[in-house]
Design a protein around this motif. Structure first.
Motif, PDB file in Angstrom:
ATOM      1  N   VAL A 109       4.918  -5.981  -8.858  1.00  8.89           N
ATOM      2  CA  VAL A 109       3.276  -5.191  -9.559  1.00  8.89           C
ATOM      3  C   VAL A 109       2.318  -6.343  -9.485  1.00  8.89           C
ATOM      4  O   VAL A 109       1.347  -6.305  -9.064  1.00  8.89           O
ATOM      5  N   SER A 156      -7.288   6.506 -17.681  1.00  9.26           N
ATOM      6  CA  SER A 156      -6.173   5.565 -17.608  1.00  9.26           C
ATOM      7  C   SER A 156      -6.843   4.301 -17.496  1.00  9.26           C
ATOM      8  O   SER A 156      -7.854   4.110 -16.914  1.00  9.26           O
ATOM      9  N   ASP A 197      -5.032   2.061 -15.862  1.00  9.33           N
ATOM     10  CA  ASP A 197      -4.775   1.626 -14.708  1.00  9.33           C
ATOM     11  C   ASP A 197      -5.342   2.097 -13.450  1.00  9.33           C
ATOM     12  O   ASP A 197      -5.453   3.308 -13.267  1.00  9.33           O
ATOM     13  N   GLU A 201      -5.224   1.464 -10.398  1.00  5.00           N
ATOM     14  CA  GLU A 201      -4.568   1.868  -9.013  1.00  5.00           C
ATOM     15  C   GLU A 201      -3.851   3.212  -9.387  1.00  5.00           C
ATOM     16  O   GLU A 201      -3.657   3.986  -8.451  1.00  5.00           O
ATOM     17  N   LYS A 202      -3.558   3.335 -10.581  1.00  2.00           N
ATOM     18  CA  LYS A 202      -2.441   4.649 -11.237  1.00  2.00           C
ATOM     19  C   LYS A 202      -3.472   5.657 -10.851  1.00  2.00           C
ATOM     20  O   LYS A 202      -3.205   6.790 -10.307  1.00  2.00           O
ATOM     21  N   THR A 203      -4.808   5.785 -11.004  1.00  2.00           N
ATOM     22  CA  THR A 203      -5.887   6.802 -11.162  1.00  2.00           C
ATOM     23  C   THR A 203      -6.234   7.000  -9.548  1.00  2.00           C
ATOM     24  O   THR A 203      -6.170   8.150  -8.993  1.00  2.00           O
ATOM     25  N   ASN A 217      -4.023   6.490  -7.270  1.00  2.00           N
ATOM     26  CA  ASN A 217      -2.586   7.212  -6.576  1.00  2.00           C
ATOM     27  C   ASN A 217      -2.738   8.850  -7.394  1.00  2.00           C
ATOM     28  O   ASN A 217      -2.083   9.478  -6.314  1.00  2.00           O
ATOM     29  N   THR A 218      -3.092   9.136  -8.341  1.00  2.00           N
ATOM     30  CA  THR A 218      -3.058  10.438  -8.897  1.00  2.00           C
ATOM     31  C   THR A 218      -3.865  11.220  -8.082  1.00  2.00           C
ATOM     32  O   THR A 218      -3.436  12.489  -7.850  1.00  2.00           O
ATOM     33  N   ASN A 250      -4.796  10.641  -5.105  1.00  2.00           N
ATOM     34  CA  ASN A 250      -3.991  10.746  -3.850  1.00  2.00           C
ATOM     35  C   ASN A 250      -4.917  11.514  -2.420  1.00  2.00           C
ATOM     36  O   ASN A 250      -4.096  12.114  -1.968  1.00  2.00           O
TER      37      ASN A 250
END
Length: 408
Positions: free
Chosen positions: A9, A318, A320, A322-324, A326-327, A329
């Motif tokens: 990470v 969020s 994060d 990168e998480k957003t 990816n969510t 997508n």
């Protein structure tokens, strides 16, 4: 194993950070264009995002002895502080003393008089890659005026944070407005330079502009130049160094904006008046056990929808980035819109209609680009059924788009 995953990470984060540092917006590549401006009278369409590192493009041009005669400003103004939709008046830039002409509101194009003493025009504004974000409409209007007046245009390209996907309903040109002028999906996956090339290549600008463009080409002039970004490809995570507008204050808002801007055409709050616009959605009539928030007056949203009322709904924020990404997508997340309509008690009041009551003329339909999405939601279609209806339009657009892409 957990330590190894943490190591990976960290490596990913450092790689993305390094990529962002290596990317050069077109304006930063002075060697590609500064010689084109010497001994020329220059007009610049710019705002607060037109930065080269810590310096504004206009200041850099002045430092390099470029004769900047006038600045044109878009929605939110040259310094980027006006509310969405707020009238922006002509002014004088305090720092440079250069006149600023507003091109948002009644006047969307430079006049012949505005351009008559200029040789070259520059367009440099950060886009976020959603059809209803008005800077691509400003670009088209500006291009038409520049070409119609036989002037040359330089577009400084900048990375699009939503360039990595194409999605959403195609605009029906019968619903053309300033929040959607061309038959493209909501997310079109192009840089602003690529989009400018498509406007010309598909003859989507005015007939008079196309005729003038052809005449300039025939006389040996170069009507438009795109100054490409350096070290950039479509897979890169590009975190904007400057917020592009008051209600897109962070990357979470920018990533969610193509999905949640539809709520602007409904009675629900889209999060203006909170610290995370377009990531917080709700209404006082939704179930009280949902996330609660209260929109309040703040800079960039002095009169937000449902001001000072307790709302219930969703918090998509969020820390994060990168998480957003990816969510989401690579898909417009319309399931929140569908669920909100399902939960809303007075369905005939869910969509904001004009005083005439004509749903066809509603702002929601302008955002969606047709009447279809509203009809599908009212009919209870599933997300996948709605998404399937978008595919023919997306496939048609992808073939057109492929002819104008600059970046791998």
């Amino acid at each position: 194993m957990p330590k190894f995953r943490l190591f990976l990470v960290c490596i990913l984060f450092l790689t993305l950070k390094l990529e962002a540092q290596l990317i050069e917006p077109g304006a930063a590549r002075l060697d590609q264009y500064i010689h084109l401006l010497q001994h020329k009278r220059v007009g610049v369409f710019a705002n607060h995002t037109s930065m080269i590192g810590d310096a504004h493009l206009v200041d850099v041009l002045k430092k390099n002895k470029v004769d900047v005669k006038v600045i044109f400003g878009p929605e939110h103004g040259f310094r980027g502080t006006a509310d969405a939709g707020e009238k922006v008046s002509n002014s004088v830039d305090v720092k440079t003393g250069i006149p600023v002409i507003s091109l948002y509101g009644p006047k969307r194009k430079p006049s012949k008089e505005d351009l008559q003493d200029l040789d070259v025009l520059i367009f440099d504004i950060q886009d976020v890659g959603a059809r209803f974000y008005t800077y691509i409409s400003s670009l088209q209007d500006f291009m038409e005026a520049v070409f119609e007046n036989q002037k040359e245009l330089i577009v400084m390209d900048r990375p699009n944070p939503n360039i990595h996907y194409v999605d959403g309903p195609l605009l029906d040109t019968a619903f053309r407005s300033f929040v959607g002028m061309q038959p493209i999906p909501v997310v079109y996956g192009m840089s602003i330079g690529e989009y400018a090339q498509m406007l010309v290549g598909e003859h989507w600008i005015s007939t008079a502009a196309m005729q003038a463009y052809a005449s300039m080409k025939a006389s040996g002039k170069t009507p438009i130049r795109i100054i490409h970004c350096g070290n950039y490809n479509r897979s890169m995570l590009y975190q904007l160094p400057v917020n592009p507008s008051p209600n897109l204050p962070n990357m979470g808002s920018i990533y969610w904006y193509p999905s949640t801007c539809f709520f602007e055409g409904t009675v629900l709050s889209e999060g203006r008046g909170t610290s995370n616009p377009f990531q917080i959605i709700g209404h006082p009539s939704l179930p009280k056990n949902m996330y609660s928030f209260t929109p309040t007056a703040r800079s960039g949203a002095m009169q937000p929808k449902l001001k000072d009322q307790v709302c219930y709904g969703w918090n998509l924020t969020s820390d994060d980035v990168e998480k957003t990404r990816n969510t989401i997508n690579g898909r417009i997340q319309i399931h929140y819109l569908i669920e909100a309509y399902t939960l809303f008690p007075e369905k005939d009041k869910f969509f904001i209609l004009p005083a005439s009551g004509n749903s066809r003329a509603s702002f929601f339909n302008k955002l969606a680009g047709s009447e279809q999405l509203m009809s599908q939601i009212k009919a209870g279609l599933s997300e996948e059924e709605i998404r399937k209806s978008w595919q023919p339009g997306i496939e048609k657009f992808m073939k057109i788009r492929s002819r104008y892409l600059i970046y791998p």
